[in-house]
Design an enzyme around this catalytic site. Sequence first.
Site, PDB file in Angstrom:
ATOM      1  CG  HIS B  44      11.501  29.545  28.434  1.00 11.92           C
ATOM      2  ND1 HIS B  44      12.201  28.441  28.843  1.00 11.92           N
ATOM      3  CD2 HIS B  44      10.217  29.141  28.285  1.00 11.92           C
ATOM      4  CE1 HIS B  44      11.375  27.416  28.950  1.00 11.92           C
ATOM      5  NE2 HIS B  44      10.165  27.810  28.617  1.00 11.92           N
ATOM      6  CG  ASN B  45      18.053  30.841  27.823  1.00  9.79           C
ATOM      7  OD1 ASN B  45      18.158  31.845  28.500  1.00  9.79           O
ATOM      8  ND2 ASN B  45      18.604  30.728  26.632  1.00  9.79           N
ATOM      9  N   GLY B  48      13.134  24.449  23.956  1.00 10.12           N
ATOM     10  CA  GLY B  48      13.148  23.455  22.884  1.00 10.12           C
ATOM     11  C   GLY B  48      13.428  24.048  21.510  1.00 10.12           C
ATOM     12  CE  LYS B  49      15.192  30.155  21.635  1.00 12.13           C
ATOM     13  NZ  LYS B  49      15.297  30.083  23.083  1.00 12.13           N
ATOM     14  CB  SER B  50      18.669  25.053  20.200  1.00 16.82           C
ATOM     15  OG  SER B  50      18.876  26.437  20.287  1.00 16.82           O
ATOM     16  CD  GLU B 169      19.469  31.407  20.831  1.00  9.22           C
ATOM     17  OE1 GLU B 169      20.092  32.334  21.383  1.00  9.22           O
ATOM     18  OE2 GLU B 169      18.880  30.520  21.435  1.00  9.22           O
TER      19      GLU B 169
END
Lengths: 289, 282
Positions: B44-45, B48-50, B169
């Site tokens: 989700h936003n 921690g992905k980015s 993204e």
Amino acid sequence: MDITLQQVSYAYAKNTPFEKRALFDVNLDIPSGSYQAIIGHTGSGKSTVLQHLNALLKPTEGSIKIGDVLVKADQKNKHLRKVRQKVGIVFQFPEHQLFDETVLKDIMFGPMNFGVPAEEAKSRAIELSRLLGLPEEVLEKSPFDLSGGQMRRVAIAGVLAMNPEVLVLDEPTAGLDPRGRKEIMDLFYRLHQEKGLTTVLVTHSMEDAARYADRIAIMHDGKCVLEGTPQEIFENEERLLDYRLELPQCVKFQKKVEQMMGKKLPTICLTEEKLAEELARLMKEEREV
Amino acid sequence: MKSEIISLQEVTFTYTEEEKNIRPAVDNVSFTIYEGEWVAIVGHNGSGKSTLARLMNGLLFPQKGTVRIFGETLNEQNLWETRSQMGMVFQNPDNQFVGATVQDDVAFALENNGIPFEEMVERVQQSIEKVNMSSFMNSEPHHLSGGQKQRVAIAGAIALQPRILLLDEATSMLDPQGREEVLSIVRKLREETDLTVISITHDLEEALLADRIIMMNQGEKYAVGSPEEIFLRGQELVDLGLDLPFAMNVSRLLRDQGIELVAEHMSEEELVNDLWTSHFNK
């Protein structure tokens, strides 16, 4: 508040060597209280139409009626203040427009700019932050310390704080995760239904247009080429392909199932829920035969 | 056994070091990505992905743990050498153009890296060909559609002949056609080369194309597995703010309506076939 575009044409940089026509003879009727989607391929003129809806752009030919204000090429800007207050636009990535020290001040800025007393602006801001699911402690924080999803909500609250009669949304959920997307789209729909807010959604998502809108307009090469109910719009796949658009995923799936069964469902299913319901009904009938 | 290309060991990163009560953006995360894999990192936003992407290309360094790339721990000394092996494509296509034409733009990084002119010309042409943009060599990047812009950005990244392509993204601001264009180019590149692809996304149809999915939640690694393994978690994913592939959503709704299905279906084709064999073909 009704909005009517009458033979609207628009050219960027008119009377210069860089003149570029963006809209040609666009007619569109957005009655008060309706939910209108505007769809179209990138570069089709959607965003140019959007900027006419609160007179950020004035048509180079034709006119646009916003409530009782008629906007034409030679219109003086001072008459447009009222329009700007009543038509709220949530631009793409609206969080880029946040600027104030605290979330509360940022949400209050718009209404105070239009002369709403501070006390009232504050109570609106508190009510809206609750409606948008922002925790109360966020109000005193800097908007720049929030997560992307929360910043988006603050920016939307800032537009709603003006108490607009018409809400124009330009890809309002771009970049949000699936849950955030659904929460925000459902919220706009609730506002539309509960407060009778006229809503204009500019989107790439056929799914959102199918699910939420009463009527859909298709823009293509600067012209409004098709207008109708979602049922009418999504009936004709070939025509959509001409405009470089596709059917919503669930209508595409419906077609695959229909082809497999060799029979048609009684209606075009605009949501997955409706599709499941219609398929279940059909299967029960089959079993009884 | 394939060889390791990126490995994170117990990596923790926090943006607000002085505030102890805020959870780290990335919290004790370990995983290994192998040469030639396509790995999707989903969440989700704010999951921690980015931050993970920035840790993998050395824009950030962890406070705890190590990031190992091509077998070496990433540090300030080997950062530039490592980055030249890693092509990156970001979310907003408009923020990554420098050249006045498509071919100038693709040549930019090569020039920076001191590639001889003759070779540069060749590589630029090849890269642009690989993303099917040859007829736009001299177009201005700003006049292209979103999908075309991202394809040019990919051409710029692969012109450096990297071993890793990191897509942060890269499809999230595109319209459906643009997204499809970009994904089909990535698929094609993977068929033609042994490029390792890491895509950070919350588009689940994109994640379905990957060999493996790493799922992040609140800064922690929540699950790792094949797309099937991850999506079979069903409601759990929805509770974490993600979505399910279309066919699974429809399957769930059909079950709610009392329709029995023989299995879980990721693809529309499987679901249509199931409906056909178990309900109509009698």
